[in-house]
Design an enzyme around this catalytic site. Structure first.
Site, mmCIF file in Angstrom:
data_model
loop_
_atom_site.group_PDB
_atom_site.id
_atom_site.type_symbol
_atom_site.label_atom_id
_atom_site.label_comp_id
_atom_site.label_asym_id
_atom_site.label_seq_id
_atom_site.Cartn_x
_atom_site.Cartn_y
_atom_site.Cartn_z
ATOM 1 N N GLU A 124 -12.795 4.363 6.318
ATOM 2 C CA GLU A 124 -12.745 3.688 7.608
ATOM 3 C C GLU A 124 -13.931 3.951 8.505
ATOM 4 O OE1 GLU A 124 -8.014 4.050 7.755
ATOM 5 O OE2 GLU A 124 -9.274 5.297 9.001
ATOM 6 N N GLN A 171 0.825 -1.208 0.000
ATOM 7 C CA GLN A 171 0.000 0.000 0.000
ATOM 8 C C GLN A 171 0.862 1.261 0.000
ATOM 9 O OE1 GLN A 171 -2.686 -2.290 3.209
ATOM 10 N NE2 GLN A 171 -3.246 -0.144 3.053
ATOM 11 N N ARG A 203 -8.245 -0.951 8.531
ATOM 12 C CA ARG A 203 -9.326 -0.057 8.141
ATOM 13 C C ARG A 203 -9.727 0.853 9.305
ATOM 14 N NH1 ARG A 203 -13.850 -1.614 3.669
ATOM 15 N NH2 ARG A 203 -14.660 0.461 3.458
ATOM 16 N N CYS A 204 -8.747 1.236 10.064
ATOM 17 C CA CYS A 204 -9.020 2.105 11.204
ATOM 18 C C CYS A 204 -7.860 3.058 11.287
ATOM 19 C CB CYS A 204 -9.112 1.277 12.474
ATOM 20 S SG CYS A 204 -7.824 1.528 13.646
#
Ligand code: CDP
Length: 789
Positions: free
Chosen positions: A743, A223, A373-374
């Site tokens: 998120e 990523q 995802r936070c």
């Protein structure tokens, strides 16, 4: 209904343009790392430790070397000769690439087998014989903190305990005073369990070292391609692989969710082997390796307290965290924030003081703390504050929606200075919750609940009104390994008016190829269809920090808008020259400049771009290109109001999510269809830890649910019908008024579900259950409270 400033043909912001990338994805033509096949390519598989903590007495590779097709077996001792057996983590800790004498967690890499086929590599892996001397693993983080416990990181000179770091925010003394004087204090001990990213595509790479030119091309699932290039240069610079000799290419990625930010040993081993053998080496994890050995998320033990009045005014909160980081701190947090942005834990509420502290500890578990995802520990923070808000409402017998309405920060109080030091940019929390209550029919549901309770039926309504914090970040505060957390965009418009735009971020399925094109289309009036977006190649893209923690829209999205505005300024100059008027006499409409009061005197953006190559004013630089590195002045603070309705079968503890309404505020929306998709996916990743997912270890450090047979990733079958909507409070400091969104749903939904379940169970005196809340946990809690007589 979103008002669009551009036509559908241009498809700027607010258009639900179909995703450009889907043409290849839905036809099976995506190009992933495992699709790469190079001449003479070798395959790597990894022998892993069955023990969580053991001394390595001996590694016998003789049988493995006899397996047809096996060409080499690499151990830590081999890497040690080149000083490649350790690597830095993104949190400036250290991690073994391959061990020389001790393994620290189950499934840790022990040896790498290189072969001419994947099957031969797997057979070779099975034939490596390792003699271990098992040791007593330290699995419980509270025990690991005990000064009498053995020190795990004996590789660190002078280390006398397992403590990694202590971190705090807020005003301790003031908070203690408020707590000691408050009429009501509520307290719960909670655990946010260790979970796994479980993206569809596992991690992998093809390391291709070219001996003649001393050049490495690393195709990999990352990523953050640029950051990893820098890390590889730090690891391998001393053997001649300096940064200009390394190209990282991140092709299509099948989901990242934070799990593809860290550097995994497999990547470094593949580079080392390619470097030593001089051939390309492919390494692709299998599903179980991915689940058992990659970096995990969460694993926060939180003591949460809230103080307030009897009438329902929140006065203070106090959160104490023990963070289990496993054997090394391989989290992906900004350097200055070892506990991420956990101090957003004061939430959406207006009160004067808070104190937040965290301690991190080593245990014999895989490394991690990834931002699943936070945005850097916000899920943990939101769970704590939203659970405690309901806990407080229950204590004083006040409706939890009313309690929230009474305590919200008011929309006129933004920018809001939080007691832990953040400056929230914008929001309208009252409007969000009111909309959610209207959609779900809150008052009627409460009446229904009263009737059901009278009949002994269990129905619960759970609310979560959260504030997110995304877009790291202002460079004065945010860096990774010292590199400031800006992000970048480069736009090149060709003479015929078609463009290519390159970014330092990297989409993993979020739709950047579409939405970045829409931002540029909005600013320049060039149709989004004619703007090619490219990410993930460090040789072509400008340096960027990558995509995670919903930072792409706040940073690279802003960079795209600013770069496009630089080009619009240039177009204005050319228009003034061609139309023979002053720049001040020109007006802009998406796609053209015209003379004020004389709209027939017009130049389209395509004409102006062509002129930038063919007929530009004397002294002006030719061409039509711009680059911008955007350093955000602040983070963005999306928010949400979620309401969940559950019915619970008292006899079995079975939980049915009947309704789930999610009202999000991500500022101006670029593509409503993509945002809805992001919210659907995020909500499903929210019911995952709330009801299903948790990695469980026994006392010896064995993972008890290391396959997807036992670790339940929710699918469409487990997902309720998501009902979504929006309120819009644009970010005042963001060039297009957008905030991140990816998120928010994962962050906001677990406490809505937990609060609904506890609301259903509260008549039995149940005030808290740790997530995941399973039917068995519900049944057990009811039994303990005497619900079955
Ligand atoms: O960093 P990441 O791309 O994962 O997260 P994000 O910035 O929240 O964006 C996720 C997707 O939603 C991207 O395609 C964004 O362009 C899109 N988005 C949008 O259309 N409108 C917003 N206000 C925020 C994001």
């Amino acid at each position: 209904m979103i008002q669009c400033k551009t036509s559908k043909a241009i498809s700027g912001m607010g258009h639900s343009m179909k995703r450009k990338e889907d043409i290849r994805f839905i036809q099976g033509r995506g190009h992933y790392v495992d699709d790469i096949k190079l001449d003479g390519m070798l395959y790597m598989d990894i022998t892993r430790s069955p023990y969580a903590y053991a001394k390595i007495k001996n590694i016998d590779i003789s049988e493995a070397m006899k397996v047809p097709g096996v060409v080499a077996v690499i151990t830590g001792k081999d890497l040690e000769k080149y000083n490649l057996h350790w690597m830095p983590t993104i949190m400036s800790d250290t991690q073994m690439v391959l061990p020389t004498d001790t393994v620290m967690y189950q499934a840790q890499e022990v040896a790498a087998v290189i072969a001419t086929s994947r099957y031969a590599a797997r057979d070779g892996r099975e034939a490596v014989k390792v003699e271990y001397e098992p040791m007593q693993a330290l699995v419980d983080p509270f025990k690991a903190m005990d000064p009498s416990s053995p020190v795990l990181r004996t590789d660190k000179p002078g280390k006398t305990d397992n403590h990694i770091w202590h971190w705090e925010a807020g005003d301790k003394a003031k908070t203690e005073k408020v707590f000691s004087e408050a009429a009501v204090v509520v307290k719960e001990q909670m655990h946010i369990p260790r979970i796994h990213v479980s993206s569809i595509e596992t991690c992998g790479c093809v390391a291709d070292y070219d001996k003649i030119n001393n050049h490495l091309t690393m195709y990999m699932t990352t990523q953050a391609p640029h950051v990893l290039r820098t890390v590889f240069a730090l690891v391998a610079g001393h053997v001649g692989l300096t940064e200009e000799k390394i190209r990282v290419v991140s092709p299509d990625i099948g989901g990242g969710f934070g799990g593809k930010v860290p550097v995994y040993p497999g990547y470094v081993i593949a580079i080392a082997v390619s470097f030593l053998v001089g051939k390309p080496v492919k390494w692709i994890e299998d599903r179980s390796e991915n689940l058992q050995a990659d970096s995990f998320a969460r694993d926060y033990h939180i003591t949460a307290e809230m103080a307030g009045t009897k009438e329902g005014k929140i006065l203070a909160t106090r959160f104490k965290v023990l963070a289990d980081h496993g054997y090394t701190d391989a989290a992906a947090n900004p350097s200055k924030y070892p506990a991420g942005l956990f101090s957003i834990a004061t939430g959406s509420y207006d009160y004067g003081t808070a104190f937040v502290e965290a301690d991190a500890v080593y245990t014999n578990k895989p490394p991690g703390g990834v931002a699943y995802r936070c945005s850097f520990r916000v899920t943990e923070a939101v769970h704590a504050i939203e659970r405690m808000t309901d806990r407080y409402a229950l204590e004083i017998g006040k409706d939890p929606a009313q309690l929230r309405m009474d305590n919200f920060i008011k929309k006129e109080d933004f920018p809001w200075h939080s007691p832990t030091g953040w400056i929230y940019d914008s929001g309208d929390y009252h409007a969000g919750l009111q909309k959610a209550m209207d959609v779900v029919g809150y008052a009627d549901l409460r009446k229904e609940q009263v009737e059901k309770r009278a009949k002994g039926e269990l129905m619960g309504i759970g609310i979560s009104t959260f504030t997110e914090i995304v877009g790291a970040g202002p460079s004065k505060d945010f860096d990774i390994l010292g590199i400031k957390m800006f992000d970048s965009a480069e736009i090149r418009v060709h003479p015929t008016g078609k463009a290519i735009a390159r970014f330092g971020t990297k989409s993993q399925g979020q739709g950047h190829e579409t939405t970045y094109a829409q931002i540029i289309a909005e600013e320049l009036g060039i149709p989004a269809e004619n703007i090619q977006v490219e990410e993930g190649d460090t040789d072509t893209a400008p340096y960027g920090l990558g995509t995670y923690a919903s930072r792409s829209t706040p940073t690279a999205g802003a960079a795209a808008a600013v770069a496009a505005r630089k080009l619009r300024d240039k177009a204005r100059k050319i228009a003034a020259y061609l139309l023979e008027v002053s720049e001040d006499d020109l007006e802009w409409e998406p796609g053209k400049f015209f003379v004020k009061g004389a709209p027939e005197k017009v130049k389209t953006i395509q004409e102006l771009v062509f002129a930038a190559y063919t007929n530009f004013p004397q002294g002006m630089e030719a061409g039509f290109e711009a680059t911008h590195y955007y350093d955000p002045p602040n983070l963005t603070f999306p928010s949400g109001a979620y309401i969940c309705v559950v019915d619970i079968d008292k006899e079995t503890g079975g939980i049915h999510v009947r309704r789930f309404v999610a009202i999000d505020d991500c500022g101006h929306i670029i593509n409503p269809m993509i945002v809805q998709g992001q919210v659907h996916g995020g909500l499903t990743q929210g019911i995952a830890p709330a009801m299903y997912e948790e990695l469980i270890y026994d006392e010896a450090g064995n993972i008890l649910n290391g396959t997807l047979m036992d670790y339940l990733v929710p699918t469409a079958v487990e997902s309720p019908k998501w009902e979504t909507g929006h309120v819009v409070t644009p970010s005042p400091h963001h060039p297009i008024g957008a905030k991140g969104v990816g998120e928010s749903p994962t962050v906001g939904s677990p406490p809505a579900i937990a609060n609904a379940i506890i609301d259903a169970l509260s008549p039995f005196g149940i005030t808290h259950l740790d997530i995941p809340i399973t039917p068995f946990k519900v049944w057990k809690a009811l039994k303990e409270k005497g619900a079955y007589g």
